[in-house]
Design a protein around this motif. Structure first.
Motif, PDB file in Angstrom:
ATOM      1  N   LYS A  79      -9.023   2.657 -16.413  1.00 17.26           N
ATOM      2  CA  LYS A  79      -8.229   1.433 -16.505  1.00 17.26           C
ATOM      3  C   LYS A  79      -7.425   1.274 -15.210  1.00 17.26           C
ATOM      4  CE  LYS A  79      -4.523   3.592 -19.311  1.00 17.26           C
ATOM      5  NZ  LYS A  79      -4.325   4.888 -18.940  1.00 17.26           N
ATOM      6  N   GLU A  80      -6.448   0.376 -15.198  1.00 19.07           N
ATOM      7  CA  GLU A  80      -5.663   0.214 -13.979  1.00 19.07           C
ATOM      8  C   GLU A  80      -5.009   1.547 -13.612  1.00 19.07           C
ATOM      9  OE1 GLU A  80      -4.831  -0.773 -17.001  1.00 19.07           O
ATOM     10  OE2 GLU A  80      -2.797  -1.609 -17.121  1.00 19.07           O
ATOM     11  N   LEU A  81      -4.867   1.784 -12.304  1.00 18.11           N
ATOM     12  CA  LEU A  81      -4.378   3.078 -11.846  1.00 18.11           C
ATOM     13  C   LEU A  81      -2.906   3.258 -12.243  1.00 18.11           C
ATOM     14  CD1 LEU A  81      -5.982   3.341  -8.282  1.00 18.11           C
ATOM     15  CD2 LEU A  81      -6.848   4.136 -10.501  1.00 18.11           C
ATOM     16  N   PRO A  82      -2.535   4.483 -12.583  1.00 15.97           N
ATOM     17  CA  PRO A  82      -1.139   4.726 -12.958  1.00 15.97           C
ATOM     18  C   PRO A  82      -0.203   4.487 -11.771  1.00 15.97           C
ATOM     19  CG  PRO A  82      -2.341   6.795 -12.742  1.00 15.97           C
ATOM     20  CD  PRO A  82      -3.355   5.689 -12.625  1.00 15.97           C
ATOM     21  N   THR A  83       1.020   4.084 -12.066  1.00 11.92           N
ATOM     22  CA  THR A  83       1.969   3.788 -10.986  1.00 11.92           C
ATOM     23  C   THR A  83       3.352   4.322 -11.325  1.00 11.92           C
ATOM     24  OG1 THR A  83       2.957   2.040  -9.646  1.00 11.92           O
ATOM     25  CG2 THR A  83       2.455   1.486 -11.955  1.00 11.92           C
ATOM     26  N   ASP A  84       4.148   4.567 -10.289  1.00 13.00           N
ATOM     27  CA  ASP A  84       5.524   5.013 -10.484  1.00 13.00           C
ATOM     28  C   ASP A  84       6.477   3.837 -10.474  1.00 13.00           C
ATOM     29  OD1 ASP A  84       4.900   4.485  -7.845  1.00 13.00           O
ATOM     30  OD2 ASP A  84       6.372   5.936  -7.044  1.00 13.00           O
ATOM     31  N   ARG A  85       5.895   2.608 -10.247  1.00 17.40           N
ATOM     32  CA  ARG A  85       6.748   1.428 -10.192  1.00 17.40           C
ATOM     33  C   ARG A  85       6.695   0.694 -11.520  1.00 17.40           C
ATOM     34  NH1 ARG A  85       5.226  -1.106  -4.289  1.00 17.40           N
ATOM     35  NH2 ARG A  85       6.690   0.162  -3.072  1.00 17.40           N
ATOM     36  N   ASN A  86       7.493  -0.356 -11.624  1.00 18.05           N
ATOM     37  CA  ASN A  86       7.486  -1.165 -12.849  1.00 18.05           C
ATOM     38  C   ASN A  86       6.127  -1.858 -12.975  1.00 18.05           C
ATOM     39  OD1 ASN A  86       7.833  -2.907 -14.904  1.00 18.05           O
ATOM     40  ND2 ASN A  86       9.516  -4.087 -13.954  1.00 18.05           N
ATOM     41  N   VAL A  97      -8.329  -1.018  -9.911  1.00 18.30           N
ATOM     42  CA  VAL A  97      -7.277  -1.978 -10.278  1.00 18.30           C
ATOM     43  C   VAL A  97      -5.915  -1.340  -9.965  1.00 18.30           C
ATOM     44  CG1 VAL A  97      -6.318  -3.378 -12.130  1.00 18.30           C
ATOM     45  CG2 VAL A  97      -8.776  -2.905 -12.078  1.00 18.30           C
ATOM     46  N   PHE A  98      -5.269  -1.841  -8.926  1.00 17.44           N
ATOM     47  CA  PHE A  98      -3.946  -1.319  -8.543  1.00 17.44           C
ATOM     48  C   PHE A  98      -3.196  -2.417  -7.786  1.00 17.44           C
ATOM     49  CE2 PHE A  98      -4.780  -0.584  -3.999  1.00 17.44           C
ATOM     50  CZ  PHE A  98      -6.172  -0.644  -3.979  1.00 17.44           C
ATOM     51  N   ASP A  99      -1.910  -2.254  -7.668  1.00 18.05           N
ATOM     52  CA  ASP A  99      -1.067  -3.289  -7.065  1.00 18.05           C
ATOM     53  C   ASP A  99      -1.519  -3.548  -5.622  1.00 18.05           C
ATOM     54  OD1 ASP A  99       0.981  -5.113  -6.773  1.00 18.05           O
ATOM     55  OD2 ASP A  99       2.462  -3.595  -6.206  1.00 18.05           O
ATOM     56  N   ALA A 127      -3.311   5.065  -6.365  1.00 18.50           N
ATOM     57  CA  ALA A 127      -2.819   4.127  -5.356  1.00 18.50           C
ATOM     58  C   ALA A 127      -1.857   3.183  -6.057  1.00 18.50           C
ATOM     59  CB  ALA A 127      -3.960   3.343  -4.734  1.00 18.50           C
ATOM     60  N   THR A 128      -0.712   2.916  -5.430  1.00 16.10           N
ATOM     61  CA  THR A 128       0.332   2.155  -6.115  1.00 16.10           C
ATOM     62  C   THR A 128       0.745   0.893  -5.372  1.00 16.10           C
ATOM     63  OG1 THR A 128       1.898   3.700  -5.135  1.00 16.10           O
ATOM     64  CG2 THR A 128       1.275   4.082  -7.421  1.00 16.10           C
ATOM     65  N   ALA A 129       0.272   0.696  -4.166  1.00 18.73           N
ATOM     66  CA  ALA A 129       0.574  -0.547  -3.446  1.00 18.73           C
ATOM     67  C   ALA A 129      -0.214  -0.576  -2.153  1.00 18.73           C
ATOM     68  CB  ALA A 129       2.073  -0.657  -3.133  1.00 18.73           C
ATOM     69  N   THR A 130      -0.335  -1.766  -1.602  1.00 18.84           N
ATOM     70  CA  THR A 130      -0.837  -1.892  -0.234  1.00 18.84           C
ATOM     71  C   THR A 130       0.166  -2.694   0.556  1.00 18.84           C
ATOM     72  OG1 THR A 130      -2.039  -3.922  -0.751  1.00 18.84           O
ATOM     73  CG2 THR A 130      -3.268  -1.850  -0.905  1.00 18.84           C
ATOM     74  N   GLY A 131       0.169  -2.505   1.872  1.00 21.73           N
ATOM     75  CA  GLY A 131       1.055  -3.259   2.739  1.00 21.73           C
ATOM     76  C   GLY A 131       0.267  -4.185   3.646  1.00 21.73           C
ATOM     77  N   GLY A 132       0.987  -5.132   4.254  1.00 29.55           N
ATOM     78  CA  GLY A 132       0.340  -6.126   5.114  1.00 29.55           C
ATOM     79  C   GLY A 132       0.327  -7.462   4.412  1.00 29.55           C
TER      80      GLY A 132
END
Lengths: 100, 176, 1024
Positions: free
Chosen positions: C529-536, C321-323, C405-410
């Motif tokens: 749980k959902e992966l930790p992120t550096d974003r909001n 579970v990540f953005d 992992a904090t985001a994917t692109g595309g």
């Protein structure tokens, strides 16, 4: 779909052959006209509706045609025992562990 | 069980000619009288059958027997039982016209029945009979041998049962 | 805003990339790998474009081989979605399939549908096209659609409900589109009994099958896939018994197929596990065929009763579970392995692995060995087995441990992944890795759905980080990954043990079975749980439930808003409520909810899985019950004559009965009027064969009849008959009918058409359980007899010449007589009774003679203009006489006094069923509804049956209703309408005018009368 043991056929058969017939051991009063309104109301309408073992009537309607009695758990749906009409209710409360 | 049914040859379905069919209700204690009257020992256990010559009987309930005999003997059987009724109370009801009989025969007969018969037919011995359901129709199912069954079904339910067997036969023939 | 200006979905660069990838198809398909038939290309279409697949492909594997990842739009936000899994748990790749007219099916899993020449498929939830979708505006408005949005958004204003909210919810609530044509396919069903049923044909299932089958037990093995083998199909490299996995698989299947006691069923899903080891199976028979044989059923529903059940359903891989985890190209690592090894398809050329479990590392290695450039293995763990690290290093794969992992692109295909190191709980600096696929693994969830159907308990295993089977309620054994065991050796060993255990419970003994396995890929991992992120985190779109568009934020919001029970969280967020029942999402949702609640997972609890395991067609459930075979249609012996003579029919209980016999140009009203006139003027003939008939026989028959029916029977002599009334013990009318005494010890009881079975059951009940001392036996003879009613002034003239062995004169055979005689040469029970008020007879003959007798009577009746009539005329004629119809004029709350037939009660009898209740306080109370006649002020107005009755039609709504119309007809004999009704205190309202409001807002006035409208003195019965 349950399997039900018919005590007359001495065979365990698919539920499709059977019909439910209400709570067991509620005898029709020998002389209904002598019953008070309250007694007659209780006979007609008041049922035990337990959570757990329930003594109830079934009929092997698409089989040998007999009405018989059963103890069935209203939580698990499962039959503990079936017995012929007219026989007393077996004392299973102590012997049978009702699963949570 | 892996052998797929490839053709109609594996099972056939036929409607049998009429038979004298009687429903006998009698106290088990009086069974000897009934046996003597009908001319064969009536079986005492639900499901069991007994045949002698062209007469046959199956026990369907604790006090209920299904009797089969040639049509020409029906009146005589009714008269024979009437003669013992005063001393041995019972009920003998002609039901020859109430039902039709369908024969299902062949190596795949049992599997064909499984389209709508909930019973475990492996446990049903040849020579036995029982009342049960076929789809939503009440029937009497008779097993004559490993590969031969009869279904007795009430007249008005016959088209439903017979059409269902036809659909099943076509399904078996297509091999899927 | 013009729809064309909505910026949503993939356009431009993505579209170009799609086309380029499509052009590289041959690169993605590896002819040296997979179990598909590379020599047999198959053409199918998706969204109107033709694609090539291979025999053995699924739509998913074939699309992936063509570089197509974008296959649908999501339910709520219409986000572009791709293929996530390779199995029936697929949440995203739901497509519509068309096999022909009426054979459109929505929501087919692209991962399960096999391709064949000519298959037509389409994507769902898009408009106007998959790549450009207007509904994707929802994705920009996602704040509106957060957890509980149904409850929050659609609150006000009230006036918006009909025009705005409801249409929106209805449109949004569907997945795919419903077919509109009739389904032309056949569906079949079968019962099956076996000793051992094994669900799942992976290593555990096969080992269980071999152990069981070798003892001679009857064994059924089912698998939802098109071929058997389970995980072995995706794992060709290990060696089992010195054979490669696929060679061992083939030999195991050969052995099983060769045994007569084994049935192997592929494409067969165990959909539900019911009481006492009944398991429902849905077998797909033709959906993979381009040419379907005639009469072939599409699907077959099996009801299996098994002595023992072995569940070897494996485990389902859990997403991370990540953005941006829902971007097409982000999929399960195990699925990528399956596409590679089973189908010979690379899901991308430059994948990144994102995992917390060892298993995904092997996917990376397999892909690298197949020529992919694996961009990185990103593992959230820091402690990795050295062997894996070495294997990665030897393949020159970059490894990032302790990363998130904090985001994917595309847009419509993933192009990059953003990853960050996590040190001491702090998320470090991000780095973006370009890739064309992200293959994730968040651990494995034992597949225990069927076990859960049995109410078997699931218990949290802290070591396996999974719910494992606990208390069992059925004769069931779980084997392999379902018990948290990992690896082929463990599965084989556990399967063999489950087989042996099942046989032991059957009283059989199994031989020993051990399996030597080399190259097994065992492993462990963690769940999180959902992966930790550096974003909001509140703007992260980290999906938990792909199909219902539920994010980690939604689950945390639900907890913040007061949901404490997992059941409430589920319903508030809809997590796990989509058609996949949360196969991928439940454990992630639970993990996040338990974190938000600050509780351990087992304290939060699980939601319940219910049948079916996967969506099942209505066709399979209906089976043979469709069209004319939908339900039993009972027909009388005279039905064929009625058909040939143009009768209109109506259903009565399960019967179909001749309703009326229209002559050319007649409508129902004209036909019925003519039938009524003819019968009252001369002679009518009616098929009454559907009436229930019960033979009551035995020395105590008269005592039994006295106790059951209200009427006195002791003084009725043989040869006479009487109207009988049957009550329930509550005092209400249950049934009625004419009862003839044939002998002292034999009654011929008739019942209503619909009441036959019910009355016999009630009689048997009293006889068997209340009065077993009575010597009486009951036999249904409903279908032994065909019954023909002859009514009219010329009835005797017709019958008398045809009757033998009975004097038909009024003196010798008066009204209410019964005789055994012959009619037209047929043995008969002849009743003189009337349900029309005319001179009447009912002839019973053995059913086979029913039509012949009817035809003889029709011929003999010609001089009297004999008129066949149907149930409608029967109803009119009886209503003119005030005779009631049980179930029409009564409804289970009507006593004999209410119905005005108190005369039928044997008041001097000490007891009968229902007698005591006739003195109940509420039954003797004033103001009961009573059956009365109604004559409309306008004689041409025929009231509507069921219409409510009021005293004052001008009163304010809601009006006080004091009764309803039970019967209403045009009476040809009276030249006006008549009606019957139950009305409060009706007997005291004779002559009053009541009002019957009509649907158009008006009302009809009617005067209260008695119920006998025609020939009140009964003179017409007495025709000499």
């Amino acid at each position: 779909m349950l399997l039900i043991h018919c005590p007359y056929c001495v065979d365990t058969l698919p539920e499709l052959e059977f019909a439910y017939a209400g709570e067991a051991h509620i005898a029709r009063p020998a002389n209904p006209m002598s019953q008070s309104d309250e007694e007659w109301r209780d006979f007609l309408f008041i049922r035990s509706n337990p959570r757990g073992l329930h003594a109830e009537r079934w009929r092997h309607i698409h089989g040998c045609g007999r009405f018989f009695n059963a103890l069935r758990d209203t939580v698990s749906d499962k039959f503990s025992v079936t017995y012929k009409a007219g026989r007393p209710r077996p004392d299973l409360e102590k012997a049978v562990q009702v699963p949570k | 069980m892996n052998a797929p049914v490839k053709s109609f040859a594996a099972v056939s379905v036929a409607v049998l000619p009429p038979v004298a069919r009687l429903n006998l209700r009698i106290a088990p204690a009086d069974l000897d009288t009934a046996s003597a009257t009908f001319g064969l020992p009536l079986p005492g256990k639900i499901g069991q059958g007994q045949a002698k010559g062209d007469r046959a009987a199956w026990c369907l309930g604790p006090d209920e027997w299904l009797l089969h005999a040639p049509e020409v003997e029906q009146a005589a059987i009714v008269a024979d039982f009437a003669a013992v009724r005063a001393l041995t109370p019972h009920s003998l009801t002609v039901i020859s016209d109430r039902e039709f009989t369908i024969a299902i025969t062949g190596p795949s007969a049992q599997e064909l029945l499984s389209v709508a018969c909930p019973l475990d037919l492996l446990r049903m011995a040849p020579g036995t009979a029982k009342r049960t359901l076929f789809d939503s129709a009440q029937v009497v199912l008779i097993r004559d041998s490993d590969d031969a069954f009869r279904i007795e079904v009430w007249r008005s339910f016959f088209p439903h049962v017979s059409e269902l067997l036809d659909i099943a036969l076509r399904e078996f023939a297509c091999g899927l | 805003m013009s729809p064309l200006r909505v910026q949503a979905g993939g356009l431009g660069a993505d579209q170009i990339q799609q086309i380029q990838l499509g052009g590289k198809m041959s690169d993605l398909r590896i002819s040296s790998r997979g179990r598909v038939d590379h020599a047999r290309p198959v053409r199918f279409s998706f969204d109107g474009k033709s694609y090539e697949g291979r025999q053995g492909d699924t739509v998913a594997s074939a699309l992936l081989a063509n570089g197509v990842h974008l296959v649908g739009r999501s339910f709520k936000y219409h986000r572009p979605r791709g293929i996530v899994t390779a199995g029936s748990e697929e949440p995203n790749a739901l497509i519509g399939t068309s096999r022909g007219p009426g054979q459109f099916e929505p929501n087919t899993r692209a991962t399960m549908q096999e391709v064949y020449d000519g298959l037509t498929t389409e994507s769902q939830n898009k408009w106007p096209s998959l790549k450009f979708d207007v509904g994707a505006i929802n994705d920009r408005l996602y704040m509106l659609f957060s957890a509980g949005f149904y409850y929050k958004t659609f609150m006000w204003p009230k006036s918006f409900w009909d025009k705005v909210y409801e249409p929106f919810i209805r449109r949004a609530a569907g997945l795919g589109r419903s077919p509109t044509e009739l389904d032309p396919d056949h569906y079949a069903s079968r019962y099956l009994h076996c000793d051992v049923l094994i669900v799942g044909s992976g290593p555990a299932g096969l080992a269980a099958a071999l152990t069981s089958a070798r003892t001679g037990a009857s064994v059924v093995v089912v698998d939802e896939q098109s071929e058997m083998g389970g995980t072995l199909l995706s794992e060709p490299s290990p060696m089992i018994e010195d054979k490669s996995a696929w060679v061992w698989l083939a030999s195991a299947l050969d052995e099983l197929a060769g045994l007569p006691n084994v049935r192997l069923m592929n494409r067969t899903t165990a959909i539900g596990y019911y009481h006492q080891n009944m398991v429902g199976l849905c077998q797909k028979l033709t959906d993979h065929l381009s040419e379907v044989p005639a009469d072939a059923p599409r699907e077959r529903l099996w009801r299996v009763r098994a002595g023992q059940v072995i569940l070897a359903q494996g485990a389902i891989e859990r997403p991370m579970v990540f953005d941006g985890n829902d971007r097409p190209g982000v999929m399960m690592a195990g699925a990528a392995q399956t596409f590679l090894n089973r189908f010979g398809v690379k899901v991308g050329d430059r994948p990144v692995i994102l995992t917390s479990h060892d298993s995904a590392w092997h996917t990376a290695f397999d892909l690298a060995d197949a020529g992919c450039k694996v961009a990185a293995i990103v593992d959230t763990r820091t402690d990795i087995p050295p062997a894996l690290m070495q294997a990665a290093m030897s393949r020159q794969i970059e490894v990032l441990t302790g990363h998130t992992a904090t985001a994917t692109g595309g847009r419509s295909r993933v192009k990059s992944i953003r990853v960050n190191p996590v040190r001491g709980g702090t998320v470090g600096t991000a780095r973006t890795i370009s890739c064309d696929a992200v293959l994730m693994c968040g651990g494995w969830t034992p597949s225990l759905h069927l076990f859960s159907h049995t109410k078997g308990s699931l218990e949290w295993d802290a070591k396996a980080k999974a719910y494992l089977p606990g208390h069992k309620t059925e004769a069931v054994h779980i084997a392999g990954a379902g018990r948290g065991l990992w690896g082929i050796a463990a599965a084989l060993e556990d399967g063999a043990k489950a087989g042996a255990d099942a046989l032991r419970d059957l009283g059989r003994k199994a031989g020993p079975a051990t399996y030597a396995v080399t190259g097994d890929r065992t492993g462990t991992g963690i769940t999180q749980k959902e992966l930790p992120t550096d974003r909001n985190p509140s703007s992260a779109r980290a999906f938990v439930d792909f199909q219902n568009d539920v994010t980690a934020k939604d689950i945390r919001l639900a907890v913040r808003e007061g949901m404490r029970s997992i059941e409430h969280v589920k319903r508030y967020t809809t997590n796990g409520m989509a058609t996949d029942q949360g196969k991928l999402s439940n454990m992630n949702g639970l993990t996040i909810a338990s974190d938000a609640l600050g509780k351990d997972i087992p304290q939060v609890g699980l939601t319940t899985f219910r049948p079916p395991y996967t969506p099942t067609t209505f066709g399979a459930l209906a089976g043979y019950h469709k069209g004319s075979h939908f339900e039993v249609t009972r027909k009388t012996p005279i039905d064929s004559w009625a058909t040939e003579n143009g009768a209109a029919f109506e259903p009565v209980a399960l019967w179909r009965r001749a309703w009326y016999f229209p002559k050319s140009g007649e409508d129902m009203h004209k036909a019925v009027s003519r039938e009524c006139r003819a019968t009252r003027a001369s002679l009518g003939i009616f098929d009454a064969s559907t009436l229930g008939k019960i033979e009551v026989s035995g020395p105590d028959a008269v005592e039994f009849m006295n106790r059951m029916y209200t009427n006195p029977w002791a003084k009725l002599s043989p040869g006479k008959c009487r109207y009988g009334l049957l009550l329930g013990e509550d005092g209400f009318i249950r049934d009625d009918g004419v009862i003839g005494r044939i002998r002292d010890d034999l009654f011929h009881v008739t019942t209503t058409t619909g009441g036959a079975a019910r009355v016999l059951n009630m009689m048997e009940d009293y006889l068997q359980t209340e009065w077993p001392d009575l010597q009486v036996w009951l036999t249904s003879t409903t279908e032994e007899w065909a019954t023909i009613a002859i009514n009219g002034p010329n009835a005797r003239k017709l019958l008398a010449p045809l009757v033998e062995r009975q004097d038909m004169s009024d003196a010798a055979f008066p009204h209410m007589s019964v005789a055994e005689c012959t009619v037209a040469g047929f043995p008969s029970r002849l009743f003189r009774i009337s349900f029309t008020g005319e001179l009447g007879f009912e002839v019973n003959v053995p059913a086979r003679h029913g039509r012949a007798l009817w035809e003889k009577l029709m011929a003999a009746g010609k001089p009297y203009d004999i008129c066949p009539y149907g149930t409608e005329t029967m109803h009119v004629l009886r209503a003119e006489k005030g005779y009631i119809i049980i179930g029409q004029d009564t409804d289970g709350t009507v006593t004999p006094e209410d119905a005005g037939i108190g005369w039928a009660i044997g008041k001097s009898k000490p007891d009968f069923v229902g007698k005591r209740s006739l003195a109940r306080p509420d039954i003797v109370a004033k103001g009961r509804k009573q059956l009365v006649g109604l004559l409309t002020e306008n004689p041409k107005d025929v009231l509507v049956e069921g219409a409510q009755i009021v005293l004052d039609p001008k009163q304010a709504k809601p009006m006080k209703m004091i009764g309803h119309v039970t019967s209403a007809y045009w009476s040809e004999a009276l030249g006006r309408s008549i009606a019957m009704a139950v009305v409060e205190g009706g007997f005291d309202r004779m002559g009053d005018t009541l009002h019957i409001p009509t649907a158009d807002g008006g009302s009809q006035a009617a005067k209260v009368t008695g119920c006998v409208f025609y020939d009140p003195a009964g003179d017409r019965l007495k025709v000499e």
